[in-house]
Design an enzyme around this catalytic site. Structure first.
Site, PDB file in Angstrom:
ATOM      1  N   CYS A 279       2.378 -33.313  -2.282  1.00  0.00           N
ATOM      2  CA  CYS A 279       1.005 -33.148  -1.805  1.00  0.00           C
ATOM      3  C   CYS A 279       0.334 -34.480  -2.036  1.00  0.00           C
ATOM      4  O   CYS A 279       0.426 -35.054  -3.142  1.00  0.00           O
ATOM      5  CB  CYS A 279       0.282 -32.032  -2.561  1.00  0.00           C
TER       6      CYS A 279
ATOM      7  N   CYS B 199      -1.247 -35.053   5.107  1.00  0.00           N
ATOM      8  CA  CYS B 199      -1.324 -33.724   4.509  1.00  0.00           C
ATOM      9  C   CYS B 199      -0.019 -33.012   4.819  1.00  0.00           C
ATOM     10  O   CYS B 199       0.346 -32.879   5.994  1.00  0.00           O
ATOM     11  CB  CYS B 199      -2.511 -32.966   5.086  1.00  0.00           C
TER      12      CYS B 199
ATOM     13  N   THR C 267       0.768 -29.786   4.461  1.00  0.00           N
ATOM     14  CA  THR C 267       0.575 -28.516   5.144  1.00  0.00           C
ATOM     15  C   THR C 267       0.338 -28.729   6.628  1.00  0.00           C
ATOM     16  O   THR C 267       0.961 -28.087   7.482  1.00  0.00           O
ATOM     17  CB  THR C 267      -0.607 -27.754   4.524  1.00  0.00           C
TER      18      THR C 267
END
Length: 291
Positions: free
Chosen positions: A207, A92, A94
């Site tokens: 992403c 991921c 983030t």
């Protein structure tokens, strides 16, 4: 200083000793990490895999930074204690850009994160027009800007923060795909034409959810471009750390799945997971505390 998301803690590859059939835990906020799992599993098919989706907190972009760090640390405490992985992949963007330093400080287990694929994009482009398609959180990270300054200084990089694409990818696997117009609207800002006729020719998928939609994105693009998926680079880094396949693999190692809420687990999704070799799927209930 830019954090080395791919480093795998402070251990060198030579210093990392793992079992002959290592356990690799692949972690994401939802289903996007399945694209990374596929790539890593092709590189080390003999390993035992645990795929964990923190769907109780999906999407991570809605959490403030302190809350996200606390959430991932709390979930990882449970997962490391239960599964005792030899290596963890934070699949991921983030979480990688925000939480990896804290994870590496807390645990001795090596962690490998996801890097927005700016460097390979800059190497691949001919027009010098590159787009980075990511979540809004990744777009605003200083880490992302640092990568662009370091590796793509001679390029014009368009940053596109999609609000909806990760959710659309989740819906696709759950058997409820969105229509073409909705997908086309999300990727339209990636495609630029300069007055001299140059066009965007490379799009970075920053992403891990987005490659789940790649066949549809290719079909909907207004012109052909090179789409760069970071998953193969992550798989190469995992192999550098735990070593190559020690022998010819006559079968894939076991793969299990777990979700922190499980509300996404309908029949379509279970079938999609089974098609990826994840036949056993459970719920490791870790509710998201009220913010």
């Amino acid at each position: 200083m830019r954090i080395d998301l791919m480093a795998g803690a402070s251990l060198s590859a030579a210093a990392l000793h793992v079992a002959s059939e290592p356990t690799i835990l692949v972690f994401d906020s939802g289903l996007g990490g399945l694209t990374v799992l596929d790539a890593v599993r092709r590189a080390r098919p003999d390993a035992r895999y645990v795929y964990v989706g923190d769907d109780a907190a999906f999407p991570y972009g809605r959490l403030g930074e302190p809350a996200l760090v606390a959430r991932v640390l709390a979930v990882m405490e449970r997962l490391v204690a239960i599964h005792r992985p030899d290596l963890v992949v934070i699949a991921c963007n983030t979480a990688s850009t925000l939480v990896l330093p804290a994870l590496r400080q807390r645990f001795t287990t090596p962690f490998v994160g996801v890097v927005p694929p700016i460097k390979p994009a800059a190497e691949a482009t001919r027009s010098r027009l590159v787009s980075l398609l990511a979540t809004p959180g990744t777009v605003i990270r200083s880490y992302t800007r640092d990568l662009i300054a370091t590796y793509a200084g001679s390029c014009t990089v368009t940053l596109v923060g999609s609000q909806n694409l990760a959710g659309y990818a989740e819906a696709e696997l759950a058997g409820a795909p969105v229509d073409d117009a909705a997908l086309a609207a999300e990727i339209a800002p990636c495609f630029k034409i300069e007055p001299d006729g140059r066009q965007t020719d490379v799009v970075c998928l920053a992403c891990t959810h987005y490659p789940l939609l790649l066949p549809r994105l290719e079909a909907l693009a207004p012109w052909p471009v090179t789409w760069i998926d970071p998953a193969p680079a992550i798989a190469r880094r995992v192999v550098q750390l735990i070593g190559p396949l020690p022998r010819a693999a006559d079968r894939y190692g076991a793969a299990i799945g777990a979700f922190t809420a499980g509300t996404c687990l309908n029949a379509s999704l279970r079938a999609a997971l089974a098609a990826r070799g994840i036949g056993e799927v459970g719920i490791e209930a870790i509710p998201l505390p009220m913010q």
